[in-house]
Motif scaffolding. Structure first.
Motif, PDB file in Angstrom:
ATOM      1  N   ILE A 124       0.839  -1.200   0.000  1.00  0.00           N
ATOM      2  CA  ILE A 124       0.000   0.000   0.000  1.00  0.00           C
ATOM      3  C   ILE A 124       0.870   1.244   0.000  1.00  0.00           C
ATOM      4  CG2 ILE A 124      -1.667   1.324   1.385  1.00  0.00           C
ATOM      5  CD1 ILE A 124      -2.590  -1.664   2.211  1.00  0.00           C
ATOM      6  N   ASP A 125       0.552   2.158  -0.918  1.00  0.00           N
ATOM      7  CA  ASP A 125       1.223   3.456  -0.966  1.00  0.00           C
ATOM      8  C   ASP A 125       0.269   4.523  -0.451  1.00  0.00           C
ATOM      9  OD1 ASP A 125       3.514   2.456  -2.168  1.00  0.00           O
ATOM     10  OD2 ASP A 125       2.817   2.886  -4.196  1.00  0.00           O
ATOM     11  N   SER A 126       0.834   5.525   0.221  1.00  0.00           N
ATOM     12  CA  SER A 126       0.047   6.650   0.709  1.00  0.00           C
ATOM     13  C   SER A 126       0.640   7.953   0.198  1.00  0.00           C
ATOM     14  CB  SER A 126       0.020   6.664   2.237  1.00  0.00           C
ATOM     15  OG  SER A 126      -0.781   7.739   2.684  1.00  0.00           O
ATOM     16  N   ASN A 127      -0.224   8.894  -0.100  1.00  0.00           N
ATOM     17  CA  ASN A 127       0.227  10.222  -0.521  1.00  0.00           C
ATOM     18  C   ASN A 127       0.432  11.153   0.678  1.00  0.00           C
ATOM     19  OD1 ASN A 127       0.025   9.288  -3.120  1.00  0.00           O
ATOM     20  ND2 ASN A 127      -1.987  10.204  -3.497  1.00  0.00           N
ATOM     21  N   ILE A 128       0.310  10.577   1.887  1.00  0.00           N
ATOM     22  CA  ILE A 128       0.491  11.334   3.133  1.00  0.00           C
ATOM     23  C   ILE A 128       1.752  10.798   3.817  1.00  0.00           C
ATOM     24  CG2 ILE A 128      -0.524  11.801   5.414  1.00  0.00           C
ATOM     25  CD1 ILE A 128      -3.268  11.213   4.095  1.00  0.00           C
ATOM     26  N   THR A 129       2.537  11.682   4.427  1.00  0.00           N
ATOM     27  CA  THR A 129       3.717  11.245   5.175  1.00  0.00           C
ATOM     28  C   THR A 129       3.299  10.679   6.534  1.00  0.00           C
ATOM     29  OG1 THR A 129       5.033  12.959   4.101  1.00  0.00           O
ATOM     30  CG2 THR A 129       5.952  11.996   6.108  1.00  0.00           C
ATOM     31  N   ASP A 130       3.902   9.558   6.905  1.00  0.00           N
ATOM     32  CA  ASP A 130       3.729   8.900   8.210  1.00  0.00           C
ATOM     33  C   ASP A 130       2.263   8.644   8.589  1.00  0.00           C
ATOM     34  OD1 ASP A 130       4.503   7.701  10.554  1.00  0.00           O
ATOM     35  OD2 ASP A 130       5.021   9.568  11.587  1.00  0.00           O
ATOM     36  N   PRO A 131       1.495   7.974   7.732  1.00  0.00           N
ATOM     37  CA  PRO A 131       0.072   7.769   8.024  1.00  0.00           C
ATOM     38  C   PRO A 131      -0.230   6.449   8.725  1.00  0.00           C
ATOM     39  CG  PRO A 131       0.512   7.051   5.804  1.00  0.00           C
ATOM     40  CD  PRO A 131       1.839   7.450   6.399  1.00  0.00           C
ATOM     41  N   PHE A 132       0.728   5.500   8.725  1.00  0.00           N
ATOM     42  CA  PHE A 132       0.420   4.135   9.158  1.00  0.00           C
ATOM     43  C   PHE A 132       0.718   3.925  10.637  1.00  0.00           C
ATOM     44  CE2 PHE A 132       1.802   3.662   4.620  1.00  0.00           C
ATOM     45  CZ  PHE A 132       0.551   3.397   4.101  1.00  0.00           C
ATOM     46  N   THR A 133      -0.210   3.245  11.327  1.00  0.00           N
ATOM     47  CA  THR A 133      -0.031   2.928  12.741  1.00  0.00           C
ATOM     48  C   THR A 133      -0.050   1.409  12.903  1.00  0.00           C
ATOM     49  OG1 THR A 133      -2.374   2.775  13.291  1.00  0.00           O
ATOM     50  CG2 THR A 133      -1.387   4.999  13.294  1.00  0.00           C
ATOM     51  N   ILE A 134       0.099   0.974  14.142  1.00  0.00           N
ATOM     52  CA  ILE A 134       0.034  -0.451  14.454  1.00  0.00           C
ATOM     53  C   ILE A 134      -1.340  -1.017  14.075  1.00  0.00           C
ATOM     54  CG2 ILE A 134      -0.698  -0.183  16.865  1.00  0.00           C
ATOM     55  CD1 ILE A 134       1.993  -2.644  15.707  1.00  0.00           C
ATOM     56  N   GLU A 135      -2.359  -0.161  14.079  1.00  0.00           N
ATOM     57  CA  GLU A 135      -3.707  -0.602  13.689  1.00  0.00           C
ATOM     58  C   GLU A 135      -3.739  -1.005  12.216  1.00  0.00           C
ATOM     59  OE1 GLU A 135      -6.051  -0.888  15.943  1.00  0.00           O
ATOM     60  OE2 GLU A 135      -4.746  -0.019  17.461  1.00  0.00           O
ATOM     61  N   ASP A 136      -3.009  -0.275  11.379  1.00  0.00           N
ATOM     62  CA  ASP A 136      -2.920  -0.660   9.961  1.00  0.00           C
ATOM     63  C   ASP A 136      -2.246  -2.034   9.846  1.00  0.00           C
ATOM     64  OD1 ASP A 136      -3.512   1.939   8.092  1.00  0.00           O
ATOM     65  OD2 ASP A 136      -2.617   2.540   9.981  1.00  0.00           O
ATOM     66  N   GLU A 137      -1.165  -2.208  10.596  1.00  0.00           N
ATOM     67  CA  GLU A 137      -0.454  -3.502  10.522  1.00  0.00           C
ATOM     68  C   GLU A 137      -1.355  -4.654  10.933  1.00  0.00           C
ATOM     69  OE1 GLU A 137       3.801  -3.954  11.571  1.00  0.00           O
ATOM     70  OE2 GLU A 137       3.597  -1.926  12.369  1.00  0.00           O
ATOM     71  N   ARG A 138      -2.078  -4.488  12.068  1.00  0.00           N
ATOM     72  CA  ARG A 138      -2.947  -5.576  12.547  1.00  0.00           C
ATOM     73  C   ARG A 138      -4.062  -5.845  11.534  1.00  0.00           C
ATOM     74  NH1 ARG A 138       0.577  -5.462  16.369  1.00  0.00           N
ATOM     75  NH2 ARG A 138       1.661  -6.356  14.578  1.00  0.00           N
ATOM     76  N   PHE A 139      -4.645  -4.784  10.991  1.00  0.00           N
ATOM     77  CA  PHE A 139      -5.726  -4.941  10.011  1.00  0.00           C
ATOM     78  C   PHE A 139      -5.212  -5.641   8.753  1.00  0.00           C
ATOM     79  CE2 PHE A 139      -7.867  -3.061   6.236  1.00  0.00           C
ATOM     80  CZ  PHE A 139      -9.061  -3.747   6.351  1.00  0.00           C
ATOM     81  N   LEU A 140      -4.061  -5.216   8.268  1.00  0.00           N
ATOM     82  CA  LEU A 140      -3.535  -5.806   7.025  1.00  0.00           C
ATOM     83  C   LEU A 140      -3.059  -7.238   7.245  1.00  0.00           C
ATOM     84  CD1 LEU A 140      -1.797  -2.617   5.631  1.00  0.00           C
ATOM     85  CD2 LEU A 140      -3.862  -3.721   4.736  1.00  0.00           C
ATOM     86  N   GLU A 141      -2.602  -7.553   8.459  1.00  0.00           N
ATOM     87  CA  GLU A 141      -2.288  -8.963   8.778  1.00  0.00           C
ATOM     88  C   GLU A 141      -3.565  -9.802   8.690  1.00  0.00           C
ATOM     89  OE1 GLU A 141      -0.517  -8.496  12.608  1.00  0.00           O
ATOM     90  OE2 GLU A 141       1.429  -7.880  11.790  1.00  0.00           O
ATOM     91  N   PHE A 142      -4.662  -9.251   9.183  1.00  0.00           N
ATOM     92  CA  PHE A 142      -5.964  -9.933   9.056  1.00  0.00           C
ATOM     93  C   PHE A 142      -6.301 -10.159   7.573  1.00  0.00           C
ATOM     94  CE2 PHE A 142     -10.451  -9.366   8.054  1.00  0.00           C
ATOM     95  CZ  PHE A 142     -11.054 -10.363   8.804  1.00  0.00           C
ATOM     96  N   VAL A 143      -6.138  -9.125   6.767  1.00  0.00           N
ATOM     97  CA  VAL A 143      -6.424  -9.239   5.328  1.00  0.00           C
ATOM     98  C   VAL A 143      -5.554 -10.343   4.709  1.00  0.00           C
ATOM     99  CG1 VAL A 143      -6.297  -8.047   3.096  1.00  0.00           C
ATOM    100  CG2 VAL A 143      -7.167  -6.829   5.119  1.00  0.00           C
ATOM    101  N   CYS A 144      -4.273 -10.356   5.062  1.00  0.00           N
ATOM    102  CA  CYS A 144      -3.351 -11.343   4.473  1.00  0.00           C
ATOM    103  C   CYS A 144      -3.712 -12.766   4.893  1.00  0.00           C
ATOM    104  CB  CYS A 144      -1.906 -11.016   4.849  1.00  0.00           C
ATOM    105  SG  CYS A 144      -1.271  -9.564   3.972  1.00  0.00           S
ATOM    106  N   ILE A 145      -4.172 -12.950   6.122  1.00  0.00           N
ATOM    107  CA  ILE A 145      -4.604 -14.291   6.571  1.00  0.00           C
ATOM    108  C   ILE A 145      -5.835 -14.725   5.782  1.00  0.00           C
ATOM    109  CG2 ILE A 145      -5.653 -15.537   8.530  1.00  0.00           C
ATOM    110  CD1 ILE A 145      -3.661 -13.875  10.333  1.00  0.00           C
ATOM    111  N   GLN A 146      -6.754 -13.801   5.572  1.00  0.00           N
ATOM    112  CA  GLN A 146      -7.949 -14.118   4.780  1.00  0.00           C
ATOM    113  C   GLN A 146      -7.561 -14.485   3.351  1.00  0.00           C
ATOM    114  OE1 GLN A 146     -11.186 -14.248   5.927  1.00  0.00           O
ATOM    115  NE2 GLN A 146     -10.204 -14.025   7.904  1.00  0.00           N
ATOM    116  N   VAL A 147      -6.665 -13.705   2.767  1.00  0.00           N
ATOM    117  CA  VAL A 147      -6.218 -13.977   1.383  1.00  0.00           C
ATOM    118  C   VAL A 147      -5.511 -15.325   1.324  1.00  0.00           C
ATOM    119  CG1 VAL A 147      -4.543 -13.232  -0.375  1.00  0.00           C
ATOM    120  CG2 VAL A 147      -6.118 -11.563   0.646  1.00  0.00           C
TER     121      VAL A 147
END
Ligand code: SME
Length: 152
Positions: A124-147
């Motif tokens: 995932i790319d963002s057009n904002i500097t420093d937008p990602f938190t641990i919540e993004d990581e946990r959510f995307l780990e969930f997405v990756c497990i589903q995939v």
């Protein structure tokens, strides 16, 4: 919380019998890009057969020239060998980075494991500097497990 709201929708896409795997992956990209304001390019890369390289899969966002990425190159290629999440708050501070668009300020890459093997990733790319938190990581780990559950 947007992530809690999106999780059932991810599960629904995964379970849709009428959709191919690639259609499901594309639908997930679209869901994330449309609903999470700091997600501006969302795509999947997968190991290209037995080669030490990644191949671009379904994505939503600006077209990229980087359809093949050698292991070790760029943020994606580093995740292919490290097996670790890679959160980049500011891409301009990275030496080993492959620029896709000048609008991109930050990037997050989360590996996808099938039977313990790193077989690809969500990028995932963002057009904002420093937008990602641990919540993004946990959510995307969930997405990756589903995939991963539809790639076995
Ligand atoms: N920036 C990535 C390349 C892929 S594009 O973001 C779509 C990298 O450094 O690996």
């Amino acid at each position: 919380m947007i992530f809690d709201h999106l999780k059932p929708q991810i599960k629904h896409i995964i379970s849709e019998e009428s959709k191919s795997v690639n259609d499901k992956l594309l639908a997930i990209c679209a869901l994330l890009e449309e609903n999470i304001p700091h997600y501006n390019w969302v795509g999947f890369y997968f190991r290209n057969g037995d080669r030490e390289e990644l191949k671009l899969g379904p994505y939503v966002g600006a077209p990229t020239d980087h359809t093949i990425i050698p292991f070790g190159k760029g943020i994606c290629g580093q995740v292919a060998v490290s097996n670790q999440n890679f959160v980049v708050p500011d891409v301009s501070a990275q030496d080993n980075y492959i620029a896709c668009s000048i609008t991109v300020k930050a990037e997050i890459v989360i590996p996808i494991f099938v039977n313990g093997e790193n077989i690809g990733q969500i990028d995932i790319d963002s057009n904002i500097t420093d937008p990602f938190t641990i919540e993004d990581e946990r959510f995307l780990e969930f997405v990756c497990i589903q995939v991963a559950s539809i790639l076995t």
